[in-house]
Scaffold this motif. Sequence first.
Motif, mmCIF file in Angstrom:
data_model
loop_
_atom_site.group_PDB
_atom_site.id
_atom_site.type_symbol
_atom_site.label_atom_id
_atom_site.label_comp_id
_atom_site.label_asym_id
_atom_site.label_seq_id
_atom_site.Cartn_x
_atom_site.Cartn_y
_atom_site.Cartn_z
ATOM 1 N N GLU A 38 -72.986 46.086 26.516
ATOM 2 C CA GLU A 38 -73.435 45.246 25.398
ATOM 3 C C GLU A 38 -72.901 45.780 24.071
ATOM 4 N N ALA A 39 -72.774 47.113 23.975
ATOM 5 C CA ALA A 39 -72.244 47.725 22.756
ATOM 6 C C ALA A 39 -70.730 47.583 22.653
ATOM 7 N N GLY A 40 -70.086 47.173 23.758
ATOM 8 C CA GLY A 40 -68.648 46.939 23.719
ATOM 9 C C GLY A 40 -67.820 47.752 24.685
ATOM 10 N N ALA A 41 -68.462 48.584 25.518
ATOM 11 C CA ALA A 41 -67.697 49.393 26.471
ATOM 12 C C ALA A 41 -66.933 48.495 27.433
ATOM 13 N N ASP A 42 -65.663 48.796 27.626
ATOM 14 C CA ASP A 42 -64.837 48.048 28.571
ATOM 15 C C ASP A 42 -64.946 48.628 29.980
ATOM 16 N N ILE A 43 -65.193 49.937 30.054
ATOM 17 C CA ILE A 43 -65.242 50.675 31.310
ATOM 18 C C ILE A 43 -66.342 51.725 31.184
ATOM 19 N N VAL A 44 -67.070 51.993 32.267
ATOM 20 C CA VAL A 44 -68.104 53.035 32.247
ATOM 21 C C VAL A 44 -67.894 53.962 33.441
ATOM 22 N N ARG A 45 -68.009 55.265 33.191
ATOM 23 C CA ARG A 45 -67.856 56.269 34.242
ATOM 24 C C ARG A 45 -69.215 56.760 34.704
ATOM 25 N N VAL A 46 -69.317 57.002 36.003
ATOM 26 C CA VAL A 46 -70.558 57.468 36.616
ATOM 27 C C VAL A 46 -70.248 58.668 37.493
ATOM 28 N N SER A 47 -71.029 59.723 37.365
ATOM 29 C CA SER A 47 -70.814 60.926 38.167
ATOM 30 C C SER A 47 -71.284 60.701 39.598
ATOM 31 N N GLU B 51 -73.754 35.311 9.923
ATOM 32 C CA GLU B 51 -73.917 34.539 11.155
ATOM 33 C C GLU B 51 -73.179 33.204 11.067
ATOM 34 N N GLN B 52 -73.276 32.550 9.910
ATOM 35 C CA GLN B 52 -72.578 31.271 9.741
ATOM 36 C C GLN B 52 -71.061 31.462 9.780
ATOM 37 N N LYS B 53 -70.580 32.534 9.143
ATOM 38 C CA LYS B 53 -69.143 32.812 9.131
ATOM 39 C C LYS B 53 -68.651 33.148 10.532
ATOM 40 N N ALA B 54 -69.449 33.910 11.280
ATOM 41 C CA ALA B 54 -69.069 34.256 12.645
ATOM 42 C C ALA B 54 -68.952 33.009 13.510
ATOM 43 N N GLU B 55 -69.897 32.108 13.349
ATOM 44 C CA GLU B 55 -69.862 30.861 14.104
ATOM 45 C C GLU B 55 -68.627 30.046 13.744
ATOM 46 N N GLN B 56 -68.295 30.022 12.450
ATOM 47 C CA GLN B 56 -67.111 29.287 12.001
ATOM 48 C C GLN B 56 -65.844 29.898 12.589
ATOM 49 N N ILE B 57 -65.746 31.221 12.575
ATOM 50 C CA ILE B 57 -64.567 31.897 13.116
ATOM 51 C C ILE B 57 -64.419 31.602 14.606
ATOM 52 N N GLU C 97 -76.021 44.023 14.443
ATOM 53 C CA GLU C 97 -75.497 44.586 15.686
ATOM 54 C C GLU C 97 -75.176 43.517 16.718
ATOM 55 N N HIS C 98 -75.839 42.378 16.644
ATOM 56 C CA HIS C 98 -75.630 41.329 17.644
ATOM 57 C C HIS C 98 -74.344 40.546 17.423
ATOM 58 N N ILE C 99 -73.724 40.706 16.274
ATOM 59 C CA ILE C 99 -72.498 39.970 15.978
ATOM 60 C C ILE C 99 -71.319 40.652 16.687
ATOM 61 N N LYS C 100 -70.629 39.922 17.527
ATOM 62 C CA LYS C 100 -69.460 40.454 18.234
ATOM 63 C C LYS C 100 -68.154 39.985 17.600
ATOM 64 N N THR C 101 -68.206 38.921 16.840
ATOM 65 C CA THR C 101 -67.012 38.348 16.221
ATOM 66 C C THR C 101 -66.424 39.318 15.196
ATOM 67 N N PRO C 102 -65.136 39.595 15.243
ATOM 68 C CA PRO C 102 -64.522 40.472 14.248
ATOM 69 C C PRO C 102 -64.560 39.839 12.865
ATOM 70 N N MET C 103 -65.153 40.530 11.911
ATOM 71 C CA MET C 103 -65.177 40.050 10.538
ATOM 72 C C MET C 103 -65.535 41.196 9.608
ATOM 73 N N SER C 104 -65.424 40.955 8.306
ATOM 74 C CA SER C 104 -65.636 42.023 7.334
ATOM 75 C C SER C 104 -66.700 41.633 6.314
ATOM 76 N N LEU C 105 -67.430 42.651 5.854
ATOM 77 C CA LEU C 105 -68.513 42.470 4.886
ATOM 78 C C LEU C 105 -68.455 43.603 3.873
ATOM 79 N N SER C 106 -68.431 43.269 2.599
ATOM 80 C CA SER C 106 -68.437 44.298 1.560
ATOM 81 C C SER C 106 -69.790 44.314 0.860
#
Length: 377
Positions: free
Chosen positions: A58-67, A359-365, A297-306
């Motif tokens: 959920e945080a963005g890991a593409d791969i997870v390792r397990v011992s 949130e509105q900008k993310a939806e638009q993107i 944290e719930h926004i996954k869309t790449p965007m920038s905020l100043s």
Amino acid sequence: MSLNHVRPWRNIYRRKSRQIMVGSVPVGGDAPISVQTMTNTLTTDVAATVAQVQAAAEAGADIVRVSVPDQESSRALREIVAESPVPIVADIHFHYKRGIEAAEAGAACLRINPGNIGSPERVREVIQAARDHNCSIRIGVNAGSLEKHLLEKYGEPCPDAMVDSGLEHIRILQDNDFHNFKISVKASDVFMSAAAYQQLAEATDAPIHLGITEAGGLMSGTIKSAIGLGNLLWMGIGDTIRVSLSADPVEEVKVGYDILKSLGLRHRGVNIISCPSCARQGFDVIKTVEALEKRLEHIKTPMSLSIIGCVVNGPGEALMTDVGFTGGGAGSGMVYLAGRQSHKMSNDQMIDHIVEQVEQKAEQIELETKAAAEAAE
């Protein structure tokens, strides 16, 4: 690969490597640099391990390792793989049967050093299991566990010894006609790791797994990893990364993405640009940024905020971001959208308002991205 032809000083040229698959995730070649982490629960506690894998994903890991240290863990691995939303790497040390069991259980990759698992026949058995189950292998060289003959040759752990170790393991796989592998040469010393990785990058075309091992706690380990991994990535070295922290695996994923985002190599979620604050600030910048980091944290869309406390740098930074807020005094500030002044907003309502705007900008993107993809088809 050039990332920005208009601004050549931002270009990063990726080292050319062949591509392998870790489950559904391509590693190497022109694939995006993937982010990994590792669970720290008991593997035999399936529920806890799956929960940690899902949180990392959920945080963005593409791969997870397990011992996978024992047979009970091998049995649990099958259940974990079945419930995991991302490919699972089985961490194997010394015992060849664990490698075979992990491949049979559905692991997408085995983290194993073929030279450390016994006789050539045992090595062949593990390689055959990996081949039969479409499982890749990561050769994982560590400065803290180098082979005795290399320590005798070099006198101490060093980049040359680490690369020699890695190349010896590579030869074992290649002699068995197995090429579906990647490799790492990790040390807790940033200088040793960087030197070893630079040598390795010239010695093989295999995909490279980057990491500074045992980097430390959240703060110190983040800094050490950012220095070590950041410089290598800037040089174009690295196809997948794991930030090793004495912290929650989710924090490793966050730091990994932040390192990649700072170099323009991966984009996920909101990149907040904020000032350190000073006496000129028109609102409490530090508390505002802390609140926004959690709320977004719930926004996954790449965007920038100043988020800038005053008008000295605020308007200039806002020109380069999707959404911006600049303190202006008198209990309110200016909201910027797509780099332009839009409207004023009171400080006491601005956090909720900024979240809404993001949130509105993310939806638009997302809609624009979907439309562009459909048009391309």
